[in-house]
Design a protein around this motif. Structure first.
Motif, PDB file in Angstrom:
ATOM      1  N   UNK A  83       0.815  -1.212   0.000  1.00 37.27           N
ATOM      2  CA  UNK A  83       0.000   0.000   0.000  1.00 37.27           C
ATOM      3  C   UNK A  83       0.842   1.253   0.000  1.00 37.27           C
ATOM      4  N   UNK A  84       1.880   1.260   0.847  1.00 36.36           N
ATOM      5  CA  UNK A  84       2.750   2.441   0.920  1.00 36.36           C
ATOM      6  C   UNK A  84       3.477   2.691  -0.401  1.00 36.36           C
ATOM      7  N   UNK A  85       3.973   1.615  -1.004  1.00 42.30           N
ATOM      8  CA  UNK A  85       4.739   1.771  -2.235  1.00 42.30           C
ATOM      9  C   UNK A  85       3.840   2.145  -3.411  1.00 42.30           C
ATOM     10  N   UNK A  86       2.630   1.608  -3.433  1.00 42.30           N
ATOM     11  CA  UNK A  86       1.704   2.011  -4.486  1.00 42.30           C
ATOM     12  C   UNK A  86       1.331   3.485  -4.353  1.00 42.30           C
ATOM     13  N   UNK A  87       1.187   3.940  -3.104  1.00 38.32           N
ATOM     14  CA  UNK A  87       0.941   5.365  -2.888  1.00 38.32           C
ATOM     15  C   UNK A  87       2.130   6.209  -3.289  1.00 38.32           C
ATOM     16  N   UNK A  88       3.344   5.730  -2.932  1.00 33.80           N
ATOM     17  CA  UNK A  88       4.560   6.461  -3.312  1.00 33.80           C
ATOM     18  C   UNK A  88       4.697   6.534  -4.825  1.00 33.80           C
ATOM     19  N   UNK A  89       4.274   5.467  -5.505  1.00 33.51           N
ATOM     20  CA  UNK A  89       4.331   5.464  -6.964  1.00 33.51           C
ATOM     21  C   UNK A  89       3.526   6.628  -7.550  1.00 33.51           C
ATOM     22  N   UNK A  90       2.329   6.858  -7.026  1.00 29.50           N
ATOM     23  CA  UNK A  90       1.489   7.949  -7.524  1.00 29.50           C
ATOM     24  C   UNK A  90       2.079   9.312  -7.172  1.00 29.50           C
ATOM     25  N   UNK A  91       2.640   9.399  -5.957  1.00 27.58           N
ATOM     26  CA  UNK A  91       3.253  10.668  -5.538  1.00 27.58           C
ATOM     27  C   UNK A  91       4.430  11.001  -6.434  1.00 27.58           C
ATOM     28  N   UNK A  92       5.272  10.021  -6.731  1.00 22.38           N
ATOM     29  CA  UNK A  92       6.442  10.283  -7.553  1.00 22.38           C
ATOM     30  C   UNK A  92       6.057  10.608  -8.997  1.00 22.38           C
ATOM     31  N   UNK A  93       4.991   9.962  -9.477  1.00 26.92           N
ATOM     32  CA  UNK A  93       4.530  10.284 -10.822  1.00 26.92           C
ATOM     33  C   UNK A  93       4.103  11.749 -10.895  1.00 26.92           C
ATOM     34  N   UNK A  94       3.426  12.208  -9.852  1.00 26.64           N
ATOM     35  CA  UNK A  94       3.022  13.620  -9.807  1.00 26.64           C
ATOM     36  C   UNK A  94       4.237  14.532  -9.674  1.00 26.64           C
ATOM     37  N   UNK A  95       5.241  14.088  -8.899  1.00 25.17           N
ATOM     38  CA  UNK A  95       6.449  14.896  -8.736  1.00 25.17           C
ATOM     39  C   UNK A  95       7.203  15.062 -10.053  1.00 25.17           C
ATOM     40  N   UNK A  96       7.218  13.991 -10.852  1.00 25.01           N
ATOM     41  CA  UNK A  96       7.858  14.085 -12.161  1.00 25.01           C
ATOM     42  C   UNK A  96       7.151  15.154 -13.001  1.00 25.01           C
ATOM     43  N   UNK A  97       5.817  15.151 -12.950  1.00 17.80           N
ATOM     44  CA  UNK A  97       5.069  16.169 -13.685  1.00 17.80           C
ATOM     45  C   UNK A  97       5.387  17.566 -13.198  1.00 17.80           C
ATOM     46  N   UNK A  98       5.555  17.713 -11.862  1.00 15.18           N
ATOM     47  CA  UNK A  98       5.891  19.026 -11.304  1.00 15.18           C
ATOM     48  C   UNK A  98       7.266  19.489 -11.779  1.00 15.18           C
ATOM     49  N   UNK A  99       8.222  18.564 -11.799  1.00 17.58           N
ATOM     50  CA  UNK A  99       9.579  18.907 -12.256  1.00 17.58           C
ATOM     51  C   UNK A  99       9.557  19.377 -13.708  1.00 17.58           C
ATOM     52  N   UNK A 100       8.840  18.648 -14.545  1.00 16.39           N
ATOM     53  CA  UNK A 100       8.775  19.017 -15.962  1.00 16.39           C
ATOM     54  C   UNK A 100       8.118  20.384 -16.143  1.00 16.39           C
ATOM     55  N   UNK A 101       7.107  20.646 -15.322  1.00 18.78           N
ATOM     56  CA  UNK A 101       6.423  21.938 -15.419  1.00 18.78           C
ATOM     57  C   UNK A 101       7.340  23.084 -14.997  1.00 18.78           C
ATOM     58  N   UNK A 102       8.078  22.871 -13.905  1.00 22.29           N
ATOM     59  CA  UNK A 102       8.950  23.940 -13.406  1.00 22.29           C
ATOM     60  C   UNK A 102      10.099  24.218 -14.355  1.00 22.29           C
TER      61      UNK A 102
END
Length: 294
Positions: A83-102
């Motif tokens: 559960x924790x790792x699946x949640x981390x997977x979604x968080x990191x996917x969003x973080x990648x999007x944030x990095x690309x946007x910035x």
């Protein structure tokens, strides 16, 4: 993105017998890599992988026997990790999007890594596994290898000595490598080209590991395992096996021949055994006619 870097040092035991263990969890998120999962998590104890998770399987998989036993007895721990790792997977996917946007980037390759900590396996980390020591040699002209395997922890000292003195020349030490079961192995080569065989008795391999007495193995030719021995050891069983197969084939052939011959005799027509002489008597050849001339 804010990065968190942690290193956990576990101290077990007391006094001079204390041993330090390191544990790392590596989280890696990526974008733009078609052959690499978008998210991978790897857990390592003392530099050896013991857990793996990726966005393709979406399951945390134990990679060491002790971790597998622990999660088998505590299934709720592995489910919680999933559960924790699946949640981390979604968080990191969003973080990648944030990095690309910035960075104002819509394509290309991006990667983010994060290190965190967790603790399992205290009883396993405190154990001591005695090594198995072998002397190996590929050919009579090759170095003699002192091979120690199956030991734990990995803080081992293996060396050659002659007449009780540690050797630094003629020796080629190898690095400690992990085994699949969580133990370790190491090899140390001894070059004996300049040493006549009558002097081999002066040499010995010594293995030192915390919690056990030193293991000393004399350089006895009778103890050395070689490739030629392995091959000759296989030759005799192979020859015996071939002889057994040939003998079995011969016996089967004889039995089939006898069976077929007996069957032919039973089905032979009555009277078919008449001799050629009787045949000739029943069907006499026509007499020759004298030639006439006109």
């Amino acid at each position: 993105m804010k990065a968190l870097i942690g290193l956990l040092l576990l101290v077990f035991g007391h006094g001079v017998s204390s041993v330090l263990h390191s544990l790392h969890y590596f989280y890696t998120a990526s974008s733009g890599l078609s052959t690499f999962p978008e998210f991978v998590a790897v857990g390592m104890v003392d530099g050896v992988q013991m857990l793996h998770y990726d966005s393709v399987s979406k399951r945390a998989v134990p990679k060491q026997d002790w971790m597998e036993r622990y999660t088998r007895d505590h299934s709720e721990v592995l489910e919680r990790d999933n559960g924790n790792l699946q949640g981390a997977q979604q968080v990191f996917k969003a973080n990648i999007g944030t990095v690309k946007q910035r960075f104002n980037q819509t394509g290309g390759t991006h990667m983010v890594q994060w290190i965190s900590t967790f603790v399992y396996g205290k009883s396993t980390l405190q154990r001591t596994e005695r090594p198995r020591v072998s002397l190996l040699q590929r050919s009579p002209s090759s170095p003699v290898v002192c091979h120690a395997t199956g030991f734990y922890p990995d803080r081992v000292v293996v060396f050659w000595r002659r007449d009780g003195q540690e050797l630094h020349e003629q020796v080629d030490p190898g690095e400690v490598l992990p085994n699949h079961d969580g133990t370790f192995q190491v090899s140390v080569d001894l070059n004996l080209k300049a040493a006549p065989q009558e002097d081999w008795g002066r040499y010995e391999c010594v293995v030192q590991l915390r919690g056990i007495e030193d293991i000393s193995t004399p350089l006895d030719p009778a103890l050395i395992r070689t490739n030629s021995e392995d091959q000759s050891g296989l030759t005799i069983p192979i020859i015996i096996g071939l002889l057994v197969l040939l003998l079995a084939a011969a016996v089967v052939g004889v039995l089939l021949y006898k069976k077929r011959n007996a069957s032919d005799q039973r089905h032979k027509p009555v009277g078919s055994d008449t001799s050629s002489e009787n045949t000739e008597g029943q069907n006499p050849a026509p007499e020759a006619q004298p030639l006439t001339t006109g």
